[in-house]
Each structure stands twice: as structure tokens, then as C-alpha cells.
Scaffold this motif. Structure first.
Motif, short mmCIF file in Angstrom:
data_model
loop_
_atom_site.label_atom_id
_atom_site.label_comp_id
_atom_site.label_asym_id
_atom_site.label_seq_id
_atom_site.Cartn_x
_atom_site.Cartn_y
_atom_site.Cartn_z
N LEU A 132 -1.52 3.84 12.42
CA LEU A 132 -1.42 2.38 12.39
C LEU A 132 -0.27 1.88 13.25
O LEU A 132 -0.30 0.76 13.77
N ALA A 177 -2.51 8.55 8.66
CA ALA A 177 -3.11 7.22 8.77
C ALA A 177 -2.04 6.16 9.02
O ALA A 177 -2.21 5.26 9.86
N LEU A 178 -0.93 6.25 8.30
CA LEU A 178 0.17 5.31 8.49
C LEU A 178 0.75 5.44 9.90
O LEU A 178 1.04 4.42 10.56
N ASP A 185 -2.71 10.53 4.37
CA ASP A 185 -2.10 9.20 4.25
C ASP A 185 -1.00 9.01 5.29
O ASP A 185 -0.91 7.95 5.93
N LYS A 201 -4.55 -2.12 0.67
CA LYS A 201 -5.57 -2.62 1.59
C LYS A 201 -6.83 -1.76 1.57
O LYS A 201 -7.67 -1.84 2.46
N ILE A 246 3.37 3.40 2.33
CA ILE A 246 1.99 3.87 2.21
C ILE A 246 1.23 3.03 1.18
O ILE A 246 0.08 2.66 1.40
N GLU A 281 0.71 -0.52 2.92
CA GLU A 281 -0.13 -0.57 4.11
C GLU A 281 -1.49 0.10 3.96
O GLU A 281 -2.43 -0.22 4.69
N LEU A 282 -1.60 1.03 3.01
CA LEU A 282 -2.86 1.74 2.84
C LEU A 282 -3.54 1.39 1.52
O LEU A 282 -4.63 0.85 1.50
N TYR A 283 -2.88 1.67 0.40
CA TYR A 283 -3.57 1.55 -0.89
C TYR A 283 -3.79 0.10 -1.30
O TYR A 283 -4.82 -0.21 -1.92
N ARG A 318 -7.19 1.50 1.99
CA ARG A 318 -7.27 2.50 3.06
C ARG A 318 -6.75 3.88 2.64
O ARG A 318 -6.64 4.77 3.46
N GLY A 319 -6.40 4.05 1.37
CA GLY A 319 -5.87 5.33 0.92
C GLY A 319 -6.90 6.43 1.02
O GLY A 319 -8.11 6.18 0.98
N SER A 320 -6.44 7.67 1.13
CA SER A 320 -7.36 8.78 1.34
C SER A 320 -7.75 9.50 0.05
O SER A 320 -8.46 10.50 0.09
#
Length: 414
Positions: free
Chosen positions: A62, A58-59, A55, A300, A293, A296-298, A302-304
Motif C-alpha cells: 500500500l 499488504a501494508l 498483512d 477496511k 495494520i 489500514e487493513l482490518y 483487507r486483512g488476510s
């Protein structure tokens, strides 16, 4: 002056090559080799830690990576087996990896001589050789956090604070898994018992930690004032049941950092009230990087991994570990540009100064001589709903710890 068509074409080709070459170089990722036990002994923590690593990377990507260089995480299972760990190392090394993390003491110890010989980077936060904080000897190994020696010394400093600066006559029990992980703090505890005048009682627990009845019966008989626990995962739950059976209050219990929210849930949030642990990371989600995180990730998709893992302190531990690694990469790029090499990465890590990832963890300062970062931890208490700090971030008895470190590291021969 007149140019031929061939000369003009050659000139244009040269300009284009100069224009795209830096971009091409920047697109080569900085690879992180995550050789973890994902199937056997450490599965209570490795999924959360590896998810946090992915995560955070990934952030970071970005935001443009490190100096324009993207980061790649390569995760592989070693099953806590040294030979499989070495196989993971050799395989990923052929793929261009020079930064490795094992989250396993036996694998880290097996891998260490090869890393030193190859002049690659070995991250061994919260595992491995305690003396590897000595950068003068272990120049390519970075514990990046407190040793178990330092952590237990900080626990004693907390208890000294509880007893208004005087531990003489205080009885401290040490309940530990009877193998190297659990045994490691004992020499420090024995030394501190002589220095501070407290009585130390040892209570070994046989692996895997399910049978603790005999140990806690002896604790009940001895009635120590405090109990420091070096157990893992479900062994904490067993300990809590034995404490209840023997009428031992939970507020006497101070755990090593390996106790998480799953353990609290299994003990029972109310039953665990008063329990304490040492830690080098902040618990909970009220940390800027975790909020980012989530946004911007979960939010959207995009979480791992499972979002529930973000509520686990082991996820925070993973974020802390990889925040330090990426901070080292930023320092390397700042000092020497990109692409980052093992040599510049080492220098970058050695130039991390007072870094706490915006409140995520204890401030860390890494130097060429101290690869641990200062060894700060704090003691937290579970109040029934959340963890409440009982101390500031502290590093106690550092002169004593470094005496032990240097004596041990002086005996290392690669």
C-alpha cells in the motif's frame, strides 16, 4: 535537419521504451517463499505467523512496496516433512523465488544444503541449526533472532539477577520434550552450571508431551528453585495441571518463547499468574505497526485472516520475522537499487543495524559474521491480565555461546 517518418517513429518508440522499462521492471514482484507446516505439528503457530507475513506485505505494498517493487508472499504446506519441504523449494525456485522461510527445524536442515549451493536466501528464525548464526560458514542462511542456546543463556542471566548475582547452591530444573528441539539447550545449561555453580536437574518428557506425570513427580521430589521449560503448545497446559497436582507454584516456571495467549487461556489467566517466558518480541497490540495494520487493513476489510489472531504473540513473532526480511530488502534497494537479487538481498540483510521495527522486537544488528542479529531476548511475567517485562533486552554469555557456535559450524561440510 529533416527526419523521415520511419526515423521519427523509431525515435518515439525508443523514448517510450526508455520511459516504461523502469516501470515494467519495478512491477516484477519480489517473491517470498513461505513453505510452512500448515497441517500437522506446527499448526499452533503457523497460521498466525503466515497471516502476519501477508498483512505486513499488504501494508508495505500500500505504501509503494520496496523501492517501487511490490512484494508477493507465496504460501505452501510442507506438513513438517523434509521431502515435501524440498519439493516446495524446487517448485518456488522455478517460479523465481530466492528467499525462503520454513518455520520447521527438520525442513530447514534438509533445505539448507540446496540453498547454500544455489546461493539463495534461507530464513530460519527460531528453528534450524543453532550454529547457522555463523555467517562465515553459512553465508546464505539467516536465523535473524536468538538461538535456543542464546535464549536459555539469557534465562540463566535473569535467574542470576533474581539471586543478586550468585547462583551457587541454586537448583534449576529443565523440563523438555525429549527430541532435538528440547534437547538443544542442554549442553549450554551444563556448561553454565559449571561456570555459575548451580545444580542442574533434567526432566525429559516423551513426545508429544501429553504424559508428564512421571517428570513432575520427580520435580516435586527434587524441589528445584526454578524450572525452565522447553515445551510446545498444549504441553504447557499439561505441565500447568501437573504442577497444580504436585503443589508446585507457577511462579517457578520459565517457558521457551513458544507459549502464547491461547495457552494462557487454556491454563486459565488467573491460574497462570506468575508464569514467565523468554521472548524476542513484544506481546500485545500496543505496537505501532499492529495499530497501522488494524487501521489500514482490518478496518477496511483487507486483512488476510481472523482479526483475533492479532492478539496472539505468534502473530507478533511473524511480524518481527518479516519486518527484518523487508528491512533487509530496503537495505538491498538502498545499496544496489532494484531489481533485488539474492546477492544484493544477502548484503541488505547483513546491513540491518539496531533495528527493532519501532518497538516490536529486540534490537537486531546483522553482520557478515553474525546472521542472528545479536541474540537479545527478555523474560516476561504474566500478571493475570498481561505480560510484564522482567528484564531489558539482553544477550548474556555471548563469548560462551559463540564458542559453541564456532565449534559446531566448523564441523559442517556441504
Amino acid at each position: 535537419m529533416r527526419f523521415s517518418k520511419c526515423s521519427a517513429a523509431a525515435a518515439i518508440a525508443s523514448i517510450v521504451a526508455l520511459t516504461i522499462a523502469p516501470q515494467a521492471r519495478a512491477e516484477q514482484p519480489l517473491k517470498l517463499g513461505v513453505c510452512y507446516d500448515l497441517s500437522k505439528a506446527y499448526t499452533f503457530a503457523t497460521p498466525q505467523v503466515s497471516q502476519a507475513a501477508q498483512d505486513l506485505v499488504a501494508l508495505t505494498n500500500l505504501k509503494g512496496g520496496i523501492g517501487g517493487t511490490p512484494i508477493e508472499v507465496i504460501v505452501q504446506d510442507h506438513g513438517n516433512e523434509p521431502q515435501r519441504g524440498i519439493e516446495c523449494y524446487e517448485k518456488l525456485k522455478r517460479e523465481g523465488v530466492f528467499i525462503f522461510d520454513t518455520l520447521s527445524t527438520p525442513v530447514s536442515i534438509a533445505m539448507l544444503p540446496r540453498v547454500m549451493q544455489d546461493k539463495n536466501i534461507l530464513i530460519q528464525a527460531l528453528v534450524g541449526r543453532g550454529d547457522a548464526v555463523d555467517g562465515a560458514v553459512f553465508g546464505w542462511v539467516f536465523p535473524l533472532g536468538p538461538t535456543y542456546w542464546g535464549q536459555v543463556a539469557n534465562d540463566i542471566a535473569y535467574l542470576k539477577q533474581v539471586h543478586t548475582g550468585n547462583l551457587r547452591g541454586v537448583k534449576i530444573g529443565f523440563v523438555y520434550l525429549d527430541y532435538p528441539f528440547g534437547q538443544e539447550p542442554i549442553p549450554i545449561l551444563q556448561t553454565l552450571a559449571k561456570v555459575e555453580g548451580f545444580e542442574l536437574k533434567l526432566y525429559p518428557v516423551p513426545l508429544p508431551g501429553n504424559d508428564q506425570a512421571g517428570s513432575w513427580t520427580q520435580v516435586r521430589r527434587d524441589q528445584p528453585d526454578h524450572i525452565i521449560s522447553w515445551l510446545l503448545a498444549g504441553a504447557h497446559v499439561v505441565a500447568s495441571k501437573e504442577m497444580k497436582r504436585n503443589g508446585i507454584p507457577m511462579d517457578k516456571y520459565i517457558s521457551v518463547n513458544w507459549l502464547n495467549e491461547v495457552d494462557i487461556a487454556n491454563i486459565g489467566p488467573e491460574a497462570a499468574k506468575g508464569l514467565k517466558r523468554g521472548t524476542n518480541v513484544a506481546g500485545g497490540q500496543d505496537v505501532p505497526v499492529i495499530q497501522e495494520i488494524i487501521a489500514e487493513l482490518y478496518r477496511k476489510g483487507r486483512g488476510s485472516g481472523p482479526e483475533k489472531n492479532l492478539k496472539d504473540v505468534y502473530y507478533n513473532t511473524g511480524l518481527a520475522m518479516y519486518s527484518m526480511i523487508l528491512q533487509g530488502a530496503r537495505q538491498a534497494a538502498k545499496l544496489h537499487g532494484t531489481p533485488i537479487t539474492s546477492a544484493t538481498m544477502r548484503e541488505g540483510l547483513q546491513n540491518i543495524t539496531n533495528y527493532d521495527a519501532n518497538g516490536l522486537m529486540a534490537p537486531v544488528t546483522v553482520t557478515s559474521s553474525d546472521h542472528g542479529g545479536g541474540g537479545k531476548t527478555r523474560v516476561e511475567m504474566w500478571d493475570g491480565e498481561k505480560w510484564v517485562p522482567q528484564t531489558e533486552w539482553i544477550a548474556a554469555y555471548t563469548d560462551l555461546i559463540w564458542e559453541v557456535v564456532r565449534k559446531s559450524s566448523s564441523e559442517y561440510h556441504n
